[in-house]
Design an enzyme around this catalytic site. Structure first.
Site, mmCIF file in Angstrom:
data_model
loop_
_atom_site.group_PDB
_atom_site.id
_atom_site.type_symbol
_atom_site.label_atom_id
_atom_site.label_comp_id
_atom_site.label_asym_id
_atom_site.label_seq_id
_atom_site.Cartn_x
_atom_site.Cartn_y
_atom_site.Cartn_z
ATOM 1 C CB THR A 54 40.757 51.809 36.187
ATOM 2 O OG1 THR A 54 40.785 50.814 37.257
ATOM 3 C CG2 THR A 54 41.143 53.279 36.483
ATOM 4 C CE1 TYR A 68 41.147 53.797 40.888
ATOM 5 C CE2 TYR A 68 39.173 52.600 39.873
ATOM 6 C CZ TYR A 68 40.540 52.704 40.072
ATOM 7 O OH TYR A 68 41.538 51.781 39.550
ATOM 8 C CB THR A 134 44.986 47.288 34.318
ATOM 9 O OG1 THR A 134 44.691 47.641 35.711
ATOM 10 C CG2 THR A 134 44.960 48.847 33.442
ATOM 11 C CG ASP A 135 42.966 44.177 38.589
ATOM 12 O OD1 ASP A 135 43.842 45.145 38.466
ATOM 13 O OD2 ASP A 135 42.499 43.994 39.467
ATOM 14 C CE LYS A 207 47.657 46.975 37.116
ATOM 15 N NZ LYS A 207 46.379 46.791 37.975
ATOM 16 C CD GLU A 327 66.031 23.912 38.627
ATOM 17 O OE1 GLU A 327 65.895 23.036 39.265
ATOM 18 O OE2 GLU A 327 67.204 25.012 38.938
#
Ligand code: GLU
Length: 370
Positions: A54, A68, A134-135, A207, A327
């Site tokens: 971006t 965009y 950013t992903d 993110k 666990e």
């Protein structure tokens, strides 16, 4: 200092924001590096490697903050759009890719890391900035953190709004990234991410928000902030990285397949078995809670382990850290826990570690140390 003082005074009189290196003098030589000893007045030399995202995006209208096309603007235009960069550093751009970061492949990760590794070995490069979507910037940042053997700053930068949007965040993020990449005090802190005025550890940052500029978060807090051309630090990473890493991109030419299987209620074994049939050498189980495994799936995972597949328990929760032998009896089943790494970061570390070892105990050691 005698040589530095007049330049500092001149710069202050001219209202110039000085990079940290200009105030502190030349970078001292490190073992394995040649002393550059430039004039004390020289600006740091920073290479901006562009990959898309971006920050290089463009929308049809200034109101388009979320609609965009990513990866449109070339690196030279990105640099030219922020004239203040020239006051902070001598920069040049290299266009590595022009892609949206969800499309990054292992081959591209390796190509980028080799390029960055070559750049930081050069005496005429003081730091590297990488523009990125950013992903998956958190994955690329952690990969570089693990495999590029340097103390020089490597700074990831991204934006949430395209450059064409009102209140676009990319220009300041880029200026901040160049500032950090040229700062002496950013050395040996691992790969960093500058967004939203914060300096985040590439290992820890993730993110968290898909729609606003304050998108990145670390559960251990940012390392510092960058404000008006100056860095402010509050903590430093303790995990191995850079020159303290045992991994080196110069010896890595491919990465093994690692798959993530997301935990939920009412699961089925096929996502695990299909991933292994497709070539996965390790499974990151993104379990509920403390990396929990549904009782009816335990035999599937034990069976895969008996066939040599490494089973790594992570958590879909996001924060906290998975405890070994809580666990599930990891010692008994010969499984590994991902410590505080989220599933996508655990996938990166597993792939890097598997280039060196298939041993589950070694893998667990690596998960504790990195
Ligand atoms: N999905 C695109 C990418 O990761 C755009 C998202 C962004 O950069 O914020 O490159």
């Amino acid at each position: 200092m005698r040589r530095t003082l007049p330049i500092v005074l001149m710069a202050l009189m001219a209202g110039t924001v000085l990079p940290a290196r200009a105030l502190e003098g030349p970078i001292p030589a490190k073992p394995g590096e040649t002393a550059t000893a430039p004039a004390a007045s020289a600006k740091p030399r920073v290479v901006i490697v562009a990959t898309g995202g971006t920050i290089a995006g463009a929308g049809a209208d200034a109101a388009n903050s979320a609609t965009y096309q990513a990866a449109k603007v070339p690196v030279d235009k990105l640099i030219a759009a922020v004239p203040a960069i020239a006051q902070v550093a001598d920069v040049r751009g290299e266009q590595a890719f022009q892609i949206a970061s969800e499309s990054f492949t292992n081959a591209q990760l390796i190509e980028l890391a080799k390029k960055v590794s070559a750049l930081v070995k050069r005496d005429d490069v003081d730091g590297v900035v990488i523009t990125h979507g950013t992903d998956t910037v958190e994955e690329t940042a952690y990969f570089l953190d693990l495999v590029v053997r340097t103390d020089k700053p490597i700074v990831m930068v991204a934006s949430m709004r395209p450059s064409t949007a009102i209140s676009a965040d990319g220009a300041l993020n880029l200026l901040d990234a160049v500032t950090v990449a040229g700062a002496n005090d950013a050395r040996a802190k691992g790969v960093l991410l500058t967004m939203n005025d914060e300096i985040q550890a590439g290992r820890d940052t993730t993110k968290r928000v898909n729609i606003k500029p304050s998108a990145f978060f670390s559960q251990w807090g940012p390392l510092g902030m960058v404000v008006e051309g100056k860095t402010y630090w509050f903590r430093a990473p303790v995990k191995r990285h850079g020159t303290t890493s045992e991994f080196n991109i110069d010896g890595i030419d491919s990465l093994p397949e690692v798959a993530i299987v997301y935990g939920s209620g009412n699961m089925h074994p096929e996502p695990y078995t299909t991933a292994v049939a497709g070539g996965a050498k390790a499974i990151i189980h993104a379990g509920t809670g403390n990396g929990s495994v549904a009782g009816y799936l335990v035999d599937t995972l034990k069976d895969l382990r008996s066939k040599g597949v490494l089973i790594i328990r992570s958590s879909r929760v996001g924060d906290g850290f998975v405890l070994r032998n809580a666990e599930q009896p990891d010692d008994k089943y010969d499984w590994v826990v991902a410590h505080d790494l989220n599933p996508q970061k655990a996938k990166i570390l597993a792939a890097v570690a598997l280039t060196k070892t298939q041993d589950s105990k070694e893998l667990q050691r690596i998960f504790w140390e990195y």
